[in-house]
Design a protein around this motif. Structure first.
Motif, short mmCIF file in Angstrom:
data_model
loop_
_atom_site.label_atom_id
_atom_site.label_comp_id
_atom_site.label_asym_id
_atom_site.label_seq_id
_atom_site.Cartn_x
_atom_site.Cartn_y
_atom_site.Cartn_z
N GLU A 150 0.81 -1.13 -0.07
CA GLU A 150 -0.08 -0.04 0.10
C GLU A 150 0.87 1.17 -0.26
OE1 GLU A 150 -3.95 -0.62 2.19
OE2 GLU A 150 -2.57 -1.03 3.49
N GLU A 151 2.33 0.96 -0.54
CA GLU A 151 2.89 2.47 -0.27
C GLU A 151 2.31 3.40 -1.27
OE1 GLU A 151 6.32 5.13 -0.83
OE2 GLU A 151 5.10 3.88 -2.46
N GLU A 152 2.17 3.15 -2.39
CA GLU A 152 1.67 4.05 -3.48
C GLU A 152 0.15 4.80 -3.01
OE1 GLU A 152 3.71 4.94 -5.31
OE2 GLU A 152 5.02 3.42 -6.20
N SER A 177 15.44 0.12 -0.87
CA SER A 177 15.76 0.42 -2.13
C SER A 177 14.41 0.94 -2.81
CB SER A 177 16.42 -0.42 -2.83
OG SER A 177 17.72 -0.93 -2.19
N ASP A 178 14.14 2.15 -2.75
CA ASP A 178 13.09 2.76 -3.17
C ASP A 178 13.17 4.28 -3.61
OD1 ASP A 178 10.44 2.67 -4.05
OD2 ASP A 178 9.48 3.13 -2.38
N THR A 179 14.49 4.29 -3.90
CA THR A 179 14.92 5.81 -4.13
C THR A 179 15.77 5.94 -5.48
OG1 THR A 179 16.55 5.63 -2.28
CG2 THR A 179 14.47 6.61 -2.03
N MET A 325 0.67 18.61 -1.60
CA MET A 325 1.63 19.37 -1.26
C MET A 325 2.83 18.61 -0.89
SD MET A 325 -0.89 22.22 0.72
CE MET A 325 -1.81 20.75 0.92
N ARG A 326 4.00 18.74 -1.07
CA ARG A 326 5.13 18.05 -0.69
C ARG A 326 5.75 18.76 0.54
NH1 ARG A 326 5.62 12.60 -2.65
NH2 ARG A 326 4.52 12.80 -4.63
N LEU A 327 6.11 18.19 1.52
CA LEU A 327 6.41 18.66 2.65
C LEU A 327 7.88 18.61 3.06
CD1 LEU A 327 3.39 17.86 4.80
CD2 LEU A 327 3.84 19.72 3.10
N GLY A 396 10.58 12.82 -3.53
CA GLY A 396 9.63 11.84 -3.16
C GLY A 396 9.48 11.70 -1.70
N SER A 397 8.37 10.76 -1.68
CA SER A 397 8.00 10.49 -0.19
C SER A 397 7.95 8.89 0.17
CB SER A 397 6.61 10.84 0.07
OG SER A 397 6.56 12.21 -0.22
N ILE A 398 8.32 8.71 1.20
CA ILE A 398 8.03 7.12 1.39
C ILE A 398 7.46 7.06 2.77
CG2 ILE A 398 8.98 4.63 1.62
CD1 ILE A 398 11.20 5.49 0.06
N LEU A 424 9.37 6.97 -13.34
CA LEU A 424 8.32 6.72 -12.24
C LEU A 424 7.11 7.38 -12.28
CD1 LEU A 424 10.76 7.10 -9.20
CD2 LEU A 424 10.85 5.20 -10.90
N HIS A 425 6.18 6.52 -12.05
CA HIS A 425 4.58 7.15 -12.30
C HIS A 425 4.32 7.58 -13.57
CE1 HIS A 425 4.54 8.13 -7.61
NE2 HIS A 425 5.18 6.97 -7.68
N SER A 426 5.09 7.39 -14.48
CA SER A 426 4.70 7.85 -15.90
C SER A 426 4.48 6.98 -16.88
CB SER A 426 5.92 8.83 -16.28
OG SER A 426 6.30 9.82 -15.64
N1 BES Z 1 9.69 5.41 -4.77
C1 BES Z 1 8.74 6.27 -4.49
C2 BES Z 1 9.26 7.48 -3.83
C3 BES Z 1 10.60 8.22 -4.40
C4 BES Z 1 10.59 8.45 -5.71
C5 BES Z 1 11.47 8.54 -3.47
C6 BES Z 1 11.86 9.03 -6.36
C7 BES Z 1 12.49 9.26 -3.97
C8 BES Z 1 12.75 9.38 -5.34
C9 BES Z 1 7.47 5.85 -3.78
O1 BES Z 1 7.07 4.58 -4.14
C10 BES Z 1 6.44 6.93 -4.03
O2 BES Z 1 6.43 7.06 -5.08
N2 BES Z 1 5.80 7.25 -3.07
C11 BES Z 1 4.61 8.11 -3.15
C12 BES Z 1 4.05 8.14 -1.61
C13 BES Z 1 2.87 8.81 -1.65
C14 BES Z 1 1.66 7.97 -2.43
C15 BES Z 1 2.42 9.00 -0.12
C16 BES Z 1 4.94 9.60 -3.54
O3 BES Z 1 5.96 10.05 -3.34
O4 BES Z 1 4.35 10.17 -4.42
#
Ligand code: BES
Ligand code: ZN
Length: 462
Positions: A150-152, A177-179, A325-327, A396-398, A424-426
Motif C-alpha cells: 500500500e505504499e503507493e 531501495s525505493d529511491t 503538497m510536498r513537505l 519523493g515520499s515514503i 516513475l509514475h509516468s
Molecule cells: N519510490 C517512490 C518515492 C521516491 C521516488 C523517492 C523518487 C525518491 C525518489 C515511492 O514509491 C512513491 O512514489 N511514493 C509516493 C508516496 C505517496 C503516495 C504517499 C510518492 O512520493 O508520491
C-alpha cells in the motif's frame, strides 16, 4: 566475499523471475486490481521461501497484506530489516506506453514495465541478493523482510502493523531501495525525503448543469472558480500563499546549501530530457533545492464539465481537483492539511460551495550520516561503483520511513539504484539492467560492511 560468479551464472533467471512479477498489475489505488495485488504478494512470498527465508508469511492488515520472512543465523549478529513495496502506481494513460505496461520488454538495455524501478525491480534485487548470499554461504547478518502493498496509496495501515509487530520487526537498521541515484557513473545515497499532504476538492455551483448560453456570464462556473482558486495558491514568486504554510520549514545554512550545490547537475540536460524550454519555481532557490528541500504545491488532476467528443455548450454544476503538497523537514502533514483546508474554504466565493477531503499523507524524513549503517552503505557503493557516493536529498515520499523511527525507533538507509529519468509514475517506466544487477551486487557488501563495522565476527564458512 565474491558474489559476482553466482550472480552472473543466474542472471538470466533473476531477470525472468522479475518479469514474472512485473506481469502482475498490482495497482493498489484501483479496486479492480485487488486480486492482482494479492497475487504479487503471493509471488514475493514464494520467492522469499525459495531463496531460503524462514517464517515466510503474509500478514493481514486492514488493507493489503505485508509479506514477511526472515533468516536469523545468530542472534548475536546485527539484524537488517529490508523494506520495499510490491504495489505499483496506476499505468494510465495506457495509450502513451510504447509497449503495454504489464508486458515487460527489454529495449536499449532497460526493462520497460510499470513497477520495473518503483519498486518491484528494486525489491527483487534484495530477494536475489539474499538468495546469492544464502547460496554462497556469505550471509553475515540476520535479515528480516517486510514488503508491503500500500505504499503507493500512503501506507495508511502500516502504522497499526508496526505497532502490532514490534517484537517481530526488531532490528538494528532498516534498508530500503525505493529511491534514485544521481547517475550510473555517479552513485549517491539518499539522506532526506519530502512528506506529503494530498487532498481532493469539490466545487459546486448551480443545482444542475446549465445551458451556457442561457446562464453563461450570470452564474458562477465551478471550473472557472476552481481554476482561480488554484491559481491564487501561489504568488508571483511561486511562494505558496496559504497562511502559516512556511512557519515550520527548516532553512538550510549557506554552507549546507553550498555542499548540496556540489552535486553534479546540468540544467540544460534537465530541460532537454523533459522537453521543456524553461523551468519555473520558487524564487531564490536552485532547481535541485526546489525539488528536494523546499515544499511545493501541485494540482495532480482536474476535471468537470463536458470532456467528450466535439463540443457541448454547458456550464457545469461541479468541478474537482486533486491537490498535493510536498513537505520538508519539520512540517507536519496533519497541520498542513488543516491549514490547506481552512484556507481553501476561506477563499471560496459565495457563488459556489466547496468541499475538501484529505486523502493520505506522509511525514518528511532526514536520515543520519554518522551511523555505522551509513558508513557500510558508503563502503558498499564505493566497492562496486569504484567511486564515493554523494549524499542527496530527494523530493519523493515514503511514508513508512518516519514511522519506522517513531514507532520502532529504527533509522533507515535509503540505498536506491533507480534514476530520476526512469519515468516513475509516468508512461514507459523503465529500469536499467545495469541498475538491477548493480543493486544485486552491491547489497551483499552492505551486509558485509555492516557486520564488520558493528564488530561482529564474520561467518565461519568464509
Ligand atoms: N519510490 C517512490 C518515492 C521516491 C521516488 C523517492 C523518487 C525518491 C525518489 C515511492 O514509491 C512513491 O512514489 N511514493 C509516493 C508516496 C505517496 C503516495 C504517499 C510518492 O512520493 O508520491
Ligand atoms: Zn512510487
Amino acid at each position: 566475499m565474491d558474489v559476482l560468479p553466482y550472480i552472473n551464472e543466474h542472471k538470466k533467471r533473476f531477470l525472468d523471475e522479475l518479469f514474472e512479477v512485473l506481469r502482475i498489475p498490482s495497482v493498489s489505488a484501483d479496486p479492480k486490481f485487488r486480486d492482482n495485488v494479492i497475487e504479487a504478494a503471493e509471488f514475493m512470498k514464494k520467492k522469499l521461501q525459495e531463496a531460503g527465508a524462514d517464517h515466510v508469511t503474509l500478514i493481514e492488515t486492514e488493507g493489503f497484506p505485508v509479506v514477511y520472512g526472515d533468516k536469523i543465523i545468530d542472534p548475536a549478529l546485527p539484524t537488517v530489516l529490508v523494506y520495499g513495496h510490491y504495489d505499483v502506481q496506476p499505468a494510465d494513460p495506457y495509450e502513451l506506453w510504447e509497449t503495454p505496461p504489464f508486458e515487460p520488454v527489454i529495449r536499449n538495455e532497460k526493462i520497460y514495465a510499470r513497477g520495473s524501478c518503483d519498486d518491484k525491480g528494486q525489491v527483487y534485487m534484495h530477494v536475489k541478493a539474499f538468495e546469492t548470499m544464502m547460496k554462497t554461504n556469505s550471509l553475515p547478518c540476520n535479515i528480516k523482510f517486510m514488503i508491503e502493498g500500500e505504499e503507493e496509496v500512503g501506507s495508511s495501515h502500516l502504522n497499526d502493523f508496526l505497532r502490532q509487530n514490534k517484537e517481530r520487526l526488531k532490528a538494528d537498521v532498516v534498508l530500503v531501495s525505493d529511491t534514485s541515484m544521481i547517475a550510473n557513473d555517479c552513485p549517491s545515497i539518499t539522506i532526506g525525503l519530502r512528506g506529503l499532504s494530498y487532498n481532493e476538492v469539490e466545487v459546486t455551483g448551480a443545482n444542475r448543469d446549465l445551458h451556457s448560453g442561457v446562464y453563461g456570464g450570470a452564474v458562477g462556473n465551478p471550473i472557472n472558480v476552481l481554476a482561480r482558486m488554484i491559481a491564487s495558491l501561489k504568488d508571483e514568486n511561486f511562494r505558496i500563499t496559504i497562511p502559516g504554510f512556511y512557519d515550520d520549514v527548516i532553512e538550510y545554512t549557506a554552507e549546507e546549501r553550498a555542499e548540496m550545490a556540489k552535486r553534479p547537475f546540468s540544467l540544460d540536460d534537465y530541460k532537454a530530457e523533459l522537453g521543456i524550454s524553461d523551468i519555473e519555481g520558487e524564487a531564490g532557490y536552485t532547481t535541485i533545492e526546489r525539488a528536494t528541500i523546499r515544499p511545493c504545491l501541485d494540482c495532480n488532476g482536474i476535471w468537470g464539465g463536458y470532456t467528450g467528443a466535439g463540443a457541448k455548450t454547458v456550464l457545469p454544476s461541479k468541478a474537482f481537483a486533486k491537490i498535493s503538497m510536498r513537505l520538508v523537514p519539520n512540517q507536519s502533514s496533519e497541520k498542513i492539511t488543516e491549514l490547506f483546508k481552512k484556507h481553501f474554504l476561506s477563499i471560496a466565493p459565495p457563488s459556489v460551495s466547496v468541499k475538501v477531503t484529505p486523502h493520505h499523507g506522509g511525514e518528511p524524513v532526514v536520515t543520519p550520516t554518522d551511523s555505522i549503517a551509513f558508513a557500510a552503505a558508503n563502503k558498499a557503493m564505493e566497492q562496486t561503483f569504484g567511486k564515493k557516493a554523494i549524499p542527496t536529498f530527494e523530493g519523493g515520499s515514503i511514508p513508512v520511513i518516519a514511522s519506522f523511527e517513531n514507532i520502532l525507533g529504527l533509522k533507515s538507509i535509503l540505498l536506491g539504484f533507480g534514476l530520476d529519468t526512469d519515468a516513475l509514475h509516468s508512461p514507459n517506466e523503465h529500469y536499467g539492467l545495469f541498475n538491477f544487477y548493480k543493486g544485486i551486487e552491491t547489497i551483499p557488501y552492505f551486509y558485509k560492511y555492516f557486520a564488520e563495522l558493528s564488530g561482529s565476527r564474520a561467518p565461519v564458512s568464509q
